[in-house]
Design a protein around this motif. Structure first.
Motif, short mmCIF file in Angstrom:
data_model
loop_
_atom_site.label_atom_id
_atom_site.label_comp_id
_atom_site.label_asym_id
_atom_site.label_seq_id
_atom_site.Cartn_x
_atom_site.Cartn_y
_atom_site.Cartn_z
N GLN A 82 0.85 -1.18 0.00
CA GLN A 82 0.00 0.00 0.00
C GLN A 82 0.89 1.23 0.00
OE1 GLN A 82 -3.51 0.28 -0.04
NE2 GLN A 82 -2.99 2.43 -0.40
N MET A 83 0.76 2.04 -1.04
CA MET A 83 1.60 3.21 -1.19
C MET A 83 0.74 4.47 -1.07
SD MET A 83 4.02 1.92 -4.33
CE MET A 83 2.71 2.06 -5.52
N SER A 84 1.11 5.35 -0.18
CA SER A 84 0.37 6.59 0.03
C SER A 84 1.34 7.77 -0.06
CB SER A 84 -0.30 6.57 1.40
OG SER A 84 -1.17 5.47 1.53
N SER A 85 0.77 8.96 -0.18
CA SER A 85 1.58 10.19 -0.28
C SER A 85 2.69 10.02 -1.32
CB SER A 85 2.19 10.53 1.09
OG SER A 85 1.19 10.71 2.06
N LEU A 86 2.30 9.51 -2.47
CA LEU A 86 3.29 9.22 -3.52
C LEU A 86 3.96 10.48 -4.02
CD1 LEU A 86 1.31 6.42 -5.31
CD2 LEU A 86 3.65 6.19 -4.46
N LYS A 87 5.24 10.32 -4.37
CA LYS A 87 6.06 11.42 -4.86
C LYS A 87 6.57 11.05 -6.26
CE LYS A 87 7.83 12.16 -0.16
NZ LYS A 87 9.06 12.23 0.68
N PRO A 88 6.91 12.04 -7.06
CA PRO A 88 7.47 11.74 -8.40
C PRO A 88 8.69 10.81 -8.33
CG PRO A 88 6.84 14.04 -8.29
CD PRO A 88 6.66 13.49 -6.90
N GLU A 89 9.48 10.92 -7.28
CA GLU A 89 10.66 10.06 -7.17
C GLU A 89 10.32 8.60 -6.85
OE1 GLU A 89 10.08 12.99 -5.62
OE2 GLU A 89 10.92 12.98 -3.57
N ASP A 90 9.05 8.30 -6.60
CA ASP A 90 8.62 6.92 -6.43
C ASP A 90 8.37 6.24 -7.79
OD1 ASP A 90 6.63 8.01 -3.67
OD2 ASP A 90 8.55 6.95 -3.57
N THR A 91 8.44 7.00 -8.86
CA THR A 91 8.24 6.44 -10.20
C THR A 91 9.28 5.38 -10.50
OG1 THR A 91 7.21 8.46 -11.06
CG2 THR A 91 8.24 6.97 -12.65
N ALA A 92 8.80 4.17 -10.81
CA ALA A 92 9.70 3.04 -11.06
C ALA A 92 8.85 1.83 -11.43
CB ALA A 92 10.53 2.72 -9.81
N ALA A 93 9.53 0.78 -11.90
CA ALA A 93 8.91 -0.54 -12.02
C ALA A 93 9.07 -1.23 -10.67
CB ALA A 93 9.56 -1.33 -13.13
N TYR A 94 8.00 -1.78 -10.16
CA TYR A 94 8.02 -2.42 -8.85
C TYR A 94 7.94 -3.94 -8.99
CZ TYR A 94 7.58 2.01 -6.40
OH TYR A 94 7.83 3.27 -5.89
#
Length: 121
Positions: A82-94
């Motif tokens: 569960q990912m919250s308060s996402l930021k542009p730097e979280d952009t990636a393949a998971y």
């Protein structure tokens, strides 16, 4: 061997939320500690979060601590992020993978196809 299938990624605005899922098949994933990893373009794959087989121990990288929550459903061989308060730097393949322990930084099995998360500013 364990086969891993990730899903739930997408495009979201900064501050938004997403929930990623991972289903493990084969030598059932419930027997293993599990982790989430991510890889941004041009960067190495990095550890994001880990969880013990029982779900009682969790571990997070400093960059996501307090914003992401890892959980699991052993009955369905699934792990979630569960990912919250996402930021542009979280952009990636998971990606998810089995790990030696919740603080492990290396996946034990072949990587799945991953799921793309894109956070717009």
């Amino acid at each position: 061997q364990v086969q891993l299938v990730e899903s739930g990624g997408g495009l979201v605005q900064a501050g938004g939320s997403l929930r990623l899922s991972c289903v493990a098949s084969g030598r059932t994933g419930s027997r293993y500690d599990m982790g989430w990893f991510r890889q941004a373009p041009g960067k190495e794959r990095e550890f994001v979060a880990g969880i013990s087989r029982s779900g009682t121990i969790t571990n997070y990288s400093d960059s996501v601590k307090g914003r992401f929550t890892i959980s699991r459903d052993n009955a369905n061989n699934s792990v979630f992020l569960q990912m919250s308060s996402l930021k542009p730097e979280d952009t990636a393949a998971y990606y998810c993978n089995a790990v030696a322990h919740p603080f492990g930084r290396n996946g034990l099995f072949s990587w799945g196809q991953g799921t793309q998360v894109t956070v717009s500013s």
